[in-house]
Every structure is written in C-alpha cells, then in structure tokens.
Design a protein around this motif. Sequence first.
Motif, PDB file in Angstrom:
ATOM      1  N   THR A  19      42.126  40.210  49.917  1.00 22.97           N
ATOM      2  CA  THR A  19      41.091  39.663  50.091  1.00 22.97           C
ATOM      3  C   THR A  19      40.153  39.845  51.196  1.00 22.97           C
ATOM      4  O   THR A  19      39.179  40.417  51.503  1.00 22.97           O
ATOM      5  CB  THR A  19      41.025  37.818  50.131  1.00 22.97           C
ATOM      6  N   ASP A  42      40.389  35.658  41.619  1.00 21.21           N
ATOM      7  CA  ASP A  42      41.888  35.099  42.055  1.00 21.21           C
ATOM      8  C   ASP A  42      41.089  33.219  42.159  1.00 21.21           C
ATOM      9  O   ASP A  42      39.976  32.773  42.907  1.00 21.21           O
ATOM     10  CB  ASP A  42      42.230  35.304  43.657  1.00 21.21           C
ATOM     11  N   ASN A  46      39.304  32.808  48.121  1.00 20.01           N
ATOM     12  CA  ASN A  46      39.393  33.218  49.347  1.00 20.01           C
ATOM     13  C   ASN A  46      38.351  33.984  49.701  1.00 20.01           C
ATOM     14  O   ASN A  46      37.772  34.040  50.782  1.00 20.01           O
ATOM     15  CB  ASN A  46      40.380  33.799  49.570  1.00 20.01           C
ATOM     16  N   ASP A 126      38.736  41.557  43.656  1.00 22.59           N
ATOM     17  CA  ASP A 126      39.449  40.488  44.481  1.00 22.59           C
ATOM     18  C   ASP A 126      40.649  40.171  43.272  1.00 22.59           C
ATOM     19  O   ASP A 126      40.437  39.176  43.386  1.00 22.59           O
ATOM     20  CB  ASP A 126      39.350  39.840  45.476  1.00 22.59           C
TER      21      ASP A 126
HETATM   22 MG    MG Z   1      43.688  36.941  48.129  1.00 19.87          MG
END
Ligand code: MG
Length: 259
Positions: A19, A42, A46, A126
């Motif tokens: 991330t 994800d 994040n 990500d």
């Molecule tokens: Mg991550």
Amino acid sequence: MTKPMVIAVANQKGGVGKTTTAVNLGAELAARGSSTLIIDLDPQGNASTGVGCSIKGREATSYDVLAGSQSLQRVRIDTSVKNLRLVPSTPDLSSGDIDFSDRPKRIELLKAAINEVDDEQFILIDCPPALGLLTVNALVAADSVLVPLQAEFYALEGLSQLLMTVREVRQGANPALRLDGVVMTMYDGRNNLSQQVEADARATLGELVYKTIIPRNVRISEAPSHGLPVTMYDPGSTGSRAYRAFATEFLNRQKEMRQ
Ligand code: MG
Ligand code: ADP
C-alpha cells in the motif's frame, strides 16, 4: 487518449509495503503530470485512507466495480493529490472471493472494468495480502506486476509462490503479463539481515530487483494518518527522497520496456 499502463502491486504477505508503495509511487507519478488512478483492492482500505479518503467518503467502491453494478469511471474520486484519483474499498470487499466465485468470468471482472477507461495514464492496483480471486483479478487486468519485498528472513520464500501464480496467469488469461520488478522496502542498513536479504534477492533475481531501496523511515509510517503521501507530508525526508528516486527508476523501466 491511449490505453492506461496497469500495474498490480502484489505480494501475498501482509505488511511488506504494498500500500505504501502504491500510494507513494502513484502520488509521485501524479506529481510529475501523469493522470494516475489507484484501485484499492484490499478490504482493509489502507490505500483509500492513505490518500485522504475518509470512511464516509466511500459510497461506491471497488466491490461495486467488480460486481459490475457501477462503472469504474463513476466510482473513482479525486484525492488530496492533484492528478491522482482513487477507487476506494471497504470491508465489504472481504466477501468478494465468495460472492464472485460462481461468475463465469470471475477472474476477468476487473479487466472488463479497466478496459472502459481511456483517460488515465497509470493505474496502480493495491492488492490484498492473499493470492485469492481479488489478486488474480488484478494480475489478469495488469500489464505488469510490481512486488514490494520486505528486507526480512522469509521474504524470498513467499516470493516463489507469487511467481508461480504469475506464471499460471500468464499461461491462461493474461499471456502478456510482465514482471516489472521487485523493490526492497523497510530496509535497515544497520541490520545485517537486511543486507543479507538484499544480497540474496539480487543474486536470485538479478536485474529484476530495483537499484533504489526504500529505507525504514518513520515519516513514511506517519504520513497515512494525515491522508497524505510522504512526498507531500514531509518532502525533505529520506522516505520521500527514496520514493522519488524509485519513481524515476520505475519510469525509466517503463520506457525501456516499451522500446
Ligand atoms: Mg496494504
Ligand atoms: P502492505 O500493504 O503490504 O500490507 P503497508 O504498505 O501497509 O504494507 O506497510 C505496513 C506498515 O509498515 C504500515 O504501517 C506502513 O506505514 C509501514 N511502512 C511501510 N513502509 C515503510 C517504511 N519504508 N518505513 C517505515 N514504515 C513503513
């Protein structure tokens, strides 16, 4: 408008800097004038937090894009960084592996959505810390894979599993998938282990390993709580310098691969 360059930031290990790398590379590409989109794939969200998107700001998400109920263009939002947009995620996405498992084209859901986008230069995905359906969707949609590797003992063992998955995707749904490279993260030069892991990685993977190393730097870990990439939170920090140097090397690599 040209097709965007799609890069999956992947490693099935958690906490290795995926991330952080997606956010800071994305921010740096945007700062250099490239329209850039981060897709948060994800469920922990994040990357969404890291570019300043509050939980309340996540009305439509990557889940809706995969489900096909919303176009990617409608879901993406502006971030605290000029030229950088985001497709946010929420914990809903954690049921994605199950919810989408009986779709006939379940590994091409993200690819279908990205194919509709012609006004971004870079798309960074990500990935979650697993090799399940979400990461496979990213690998099927991507032109290349960027692998952050934390400079610690078991790092290389996890890598072979990821490379096997990349190979399978190449033999099936995405023969053109390239390995962009491996970037060492959270490097501590005073630690013998960091040096040893780096030496092993370079011996095993050769040129695939980026020359630029991302050091362990507290400013990098503070920046997300301000909703900013480190390059904006503290431009003079060693972490910022490293991610700027990394972005330069990344762009050079992209140029070489296009030739
Ligand atoms: Mg991550
Ligand atoms: P992943 O996405 O692979 O799970 P993250 O990018 O979220 O990993 O990083 C894990 C944790 O380590 C986060 O708290 C992040 O802020 C911190 N971190 C990442 N890279 C660095 C670094 N170079 N120096 C210090 N902390 C870092």
